[in-house]
Motif scaffolding. Structure first.
Motif, PDB file in Angstrom:
ATOM      1  N   HIS A  16       0.919  -1.129   0.054  1.00 57.47           N
ATOM      2  CA  HIS A  16       0.191   0.001  -0.095  1.00 57.47           C
ATOM      3  C   HIS A  16       0.697   1.264  -0.013  1.00 57.47           C
ATOM      4  O   HIS A  16       2.108   1.105   0.608  1.00 57.47           O
ATOM      5  CB  HIS A  16      -0.913   0.018   1.302  1.00 57.47           C
ATOM      6  N   TRP A  24      -3.047   4.806   5.046  1.00 59.49           N
ATOM      7  CA  TRP A  24      -2.970   3.682   4.279  1.00 59.49           C
ATOM      8  C   TRP A  24      -3.642   3.714   3.055  1.00 59.49           C
ATOM      9  O   TRP A  24      -5.239   3.927   3.273  1.00 59.49           O
ATOM     10  CB  TRP A  24      -2.880   2.170   4.854  1.00 59.49           C
ATOM     11  N   GLN A  58       0.641  -4.821   4.115  1.00 62.05           N
ATOM     12  CA  GLN A  58      -0.341  -5.642   5.368  1.00 62.05           C
ATOM     13  C   GLN A  58       0.040  -7.160   4.953  1.00 62.05           C
ATOM     14  O   GLN A  58      -0.260  -7.641   3.900  1.00 62.05           O
ATOM     15  CB  GLN A  58      -1.828  -5.112   5.066  1.00 62.05           C
ATOM     16  N   ARG A  72      -3.803 -10.256  11.150  1.00 62.69           N
ATOM     17  CA  ARG A  72      -3.412  -9.043  10.167  1.00 62.69           C
ATOM     18  C   ARG A  72      -2.593  -8.199  10.790  1.00 62.69           C
ATOM     19  O   ARG A  72      -2.570  -7.637  12.030  1.00 62.69           O
ATOM     20  CB  ARG A  72      -4.764  -8.281   9.882  1.00 62.69           C
ATOM     21  N   GLN A  73      -1.533  -7.711  10.052  1.00 62.43           N
ATOM     22  CA  GLN A  73      -0.571  -6.950  10.681  1.00 62.43           C
ATOM     23  C   GLN A  73       0.005  -5.960   9.654  1.00 62.43           C
ATOM     24  O   GLN A  73       0.079  -6.205   8.444  1.00 62.43           O
ATOM     25  CB  GLN A  73       0.688  -7.800  11.190  1.00 62.43           C
ATOM     26  N   LYS A  74       0.162  -4.640  10.039  1.00 60.91           N
ATOM     27  CA  LYS A  74       0.678  -3.657   9.038  1.00 60.91           C
ATOM     28  C   LYS A  74       2.056  -3.200   9.397  1.00 60.91           C
ATOM     29  O   LYS A  74       2.236  -3.141  10.615  1.00 60.91           O
ATOM     30  CB  LYS A  74      -0.181  -2.445   9.101  1.00 60.91           C
TER      31      LYS A  74
END
Length: 180
Positions: A16, A24, A58, A72-74
């Motif tokens: 992203h 984002w 992500q 889920r991790q950014k």
């Protein structure tokens, strides 16, 4: 992260743009998580290749049936390098993204020779190469293929590409550790 993965879980990665206010944006491309701090993006779109853009990835972990997102991790991107690979007259492009932090990720072990053989057998198809090597890839059908317009004044051969992928990518990838 302390949660251990099983061999049946898969990882989905989307890249992203992050705007100046830290928001984002939509997903630009899909990628492959290669190691705890490394993502490769086959056929990166032009907007991803701009070195002035702030990028983030992500990462989603999916259960073994692929139907539910269990984590889920950014993570922001701290480095970007572009590569072009030529196999039997076909040029494949990729972007390698270095992540600003590590995530818990199962180690995939293979040799440099196996990597070269897979690149050759798949004619440089990075999705097929890494999948055949055992990477737990979850690829969504939502994003189309990347932009093939990456100028490649010098496309590497299979051996040279594998050397750069295995040994010159910051954190050492398994093929470098176990390879020949």
């Amino acid at each position: 992260m302390t949660d251990q993965t099983t061999s049946r879980e898969t990882f989905g990665v989307t890249v992203h743009l992050i705007d100046q206010d830290g928001r984002w944006g939509e997903a630009l491309a899909q990628g492959i998580l290669l190691a705890a701090r490394t993502v490769v993006v086959p056929h990166p779109p032009e907007r991803l290749r701009d070195p002035w853009n702030q990028l983030g990835v992500q990462i989603a972990r999916y259960a073994d049936d692929g139907s539910r997102d269990i984590l889920r991790q950014k993570i922001t991107v701290s480095g970007l390098s572009l590569r072009a690979l030529e196999v039997d007259g076909t040029v494949t492009t990729s972007a390698q993204l270095n992540l600003s932090q590590e995530i818990d990720y199962p180690e995939v072990v293979f040799t440099r020779d196996e990597f070269v053989r897979q690149l050759t057998d798949t004619k440089g198809d990075l999705w097929a190469t890494y999948s055949n090597l055992g990477y737990p890839i979850h690829r969504s059908g939502q994003l189309g293929p990347g932009d093939e317009g990456l100028a490649a004044p010098y496309a590497m051969g299979v051996t040279e590409y594998s050397d750069g992928q295995c040994c010159n990518s910051g954190p050492r990838l398994p093929c470098c550790v176990m390879g020949t």
